[in-house]
Design a protein around this motif. Sequence first.
Motif, PDB file in Angstrom:
ATOM      1  N   ALA A 134     -37.796  15.530  24.810  1.00  0.00           N
ATOM      2  CA  ALA A 134     -36.407  15.661  24.361  1.00  0.00           C
ATOM      3  C   ALA A 134     -36.288  15.414  22.860  1.00  0.00           C
ATOM      4  O   ALA A 134     -35.528  16.107  22.175  1.00  0.00           O
ATOM      5  N   SER A 135     -37.056  14.452  22.358  1.00  0.00           N
ATOM      6  CA  SER A 135     -37.030  14.150  20.928  1.00  0.00           C
ATOM      7  C   SER A 135     -37.549  15.337  20.121  1.00  0.00           C
ATOM      8  O   SER A 135     -36.976  15.690  19.077  1.00  0.00           O
ATOM      9  N   ALA A 136     -38.615  15.960  20.587  1.00  0.00           N
ATOM     10  CA  ALA A 136     -39.163  17.128  19.895  1.00  0.00           C
ATOM     11  C   ALA A 136     -38.147  18.271  19.892  1.00  0.00           C
ATOM     12  O   ALA A 136     -37.980  18.970  18.893  1.00  0.00           O
ATOM     13  N   GLN A 137     -37.442  18.455  20.988  1.00  0.00           N
ATOM     14  CA  GLN A 137     -36.432  19.518  21.070  1.00  0.00           C
ATOM     15  C   GLN A 137     -35.280  19.234  20.103  1.00  0.00           C
ATOM     16  O   GLN A 137     -34.812  20.136  19.413  1.00  0.00           O
TER      17      GLN A 137
ATOM     18  N   TRP B 145     -34.114  21.534  16.896  1.00  0.00           N
ATOM     19  CA  TRP B 145     -32.736  21.972  16.626  1.00  0.00           C
ATOM     20  C   TRP B 145     -32.297  21.556  15.222  1.00  0.00           C
ATOM     21  O   TRP B 145     -31.662  22.328  14.499  1.00  0.00           O
ATOM     22  N   LYS B 146     -32.622  20.320  14.840  1.00  0.00           N
ATOM     23  CA  LYS B 146     -32.255  19.845  13.499  1.00  0.00           C
ATOM     24  C   LYS B 146     -32.934  20.685  12.417  1.00  0.00           C
ATOM     25  O   LYS B 146     -32.300  21.045  11.419  1.00  0.00           O
TER      26      LYS B 146
ATOM     27  N   ASP C   1     -37.217  14.264  14.251  1.00  0.00           N
ATOM     28  CA  ASP C   1     -36.110  13.662  14.989  1.00  0.00           C
ATOM     29  C   ASP C   1     -36.118  12.148  14.827  1.00  0.00           C
ATOM     30  O   ASP C   1     -35.072  11.546  14.554  1.00  0.00           O
ATOM     31  N   ASP C   2     -37.284  11.531  14.973  1.00  0.00           N
ATOM     32  CA  ASP C   2     -37.373  10.076  14.814  1.00  0.00           C
ATOM     33  C   ASP C   2     -36.928   9.636  13.423  1.00  0.00           C
ATOM     34  O   ASP C   2     -36.147   8.693  13.278  1.00  0.00           O
TER      35      ASP C   2
ATOM     36  N   ILE D 102     -39.558  10.575   3.721  1.00  0.00           N
ATOM     37  CA  ILE D 102     -40.282  10.934   4.945  1.00  0.00           C
ATOM     38  C   ILE D 102     -39.700  12.214   5.542  1.00  0.00           C
ATOM     39  O   ILE D 102     -40.442  13.134   5.906  1.00  0.00           O
ATOM     40  N   CYS D 103     -38.383  12.290   5.636  1.00  0.00           N
ATOM     41  CA  CYS D 103     -37.728  13.482   6.194  1.00  0.00           C
ATOM     42  C   CYS D 103     -38.061  14.716   5.361  1.00  0.00           C
ATOM     43  O   CYS D 103     -38.378  15.782   5.909  1.00  0.00           O
ATOM     44  N   SER D 104     -38.010  14.566   4.055  1.00  0.00           N
ATOM     45  CA  SER D 104     -38.313  15.675   3.159  1.00  0.00           C
ATOM     46  C   SER D 104     -39.770  16.112   3.296  1.00  0.00           C
ATOM     47  O   SER D 104     -40.066  17.316   3.292  1.00  0.00           O
ATOM     48  N   GLU D 105     -40.680  15.154   3.422  1.00  0.00           N
ATOM     49  CA  GLU D 105     -42.098  15.485   3.570  1.00  0.00           C
ATOM     50  C   GLU D 105     -42.377  16.205   4.888  1.00  0.00           C
ATOM     51  O   GLU D 105     -43.163  17.154   4.930  1.00  0.00           O
TER      52      GLU D 105
END
Length: 86
Positions: A2-5, A9-10, A40-41, A66-69
């Motif tokens: 679910a986290s990967a999904q 989506w994000k 997602d995490d 981290i999100c940008s990387e």
Amino acid sequence: MASAQRGLWKLMLKLPAMRGQLQMESAKNKALMGLCDAFDDATTALDELNRDPRSNAGLIREYETICSEIESEVIDLCINLKSRSI
């Protein structure tokens, strides 16, 4: 899963030009789904930090990085996958 999904989506919202490729590749590429899970995490943690007025600004910047990387890794992966299929 679910986290990967959710991460997929994000990323599809964040990278609309790659939306179709992300959707197709996610069905068969475990590395991409691992990055989606990590995205997602990281974005969830960043959202929580941004909601808490007591959050450390340095930690917020770290999660933004981290999100940008992760986003950059996803773009690189998609570009490499696309160039292999040509």
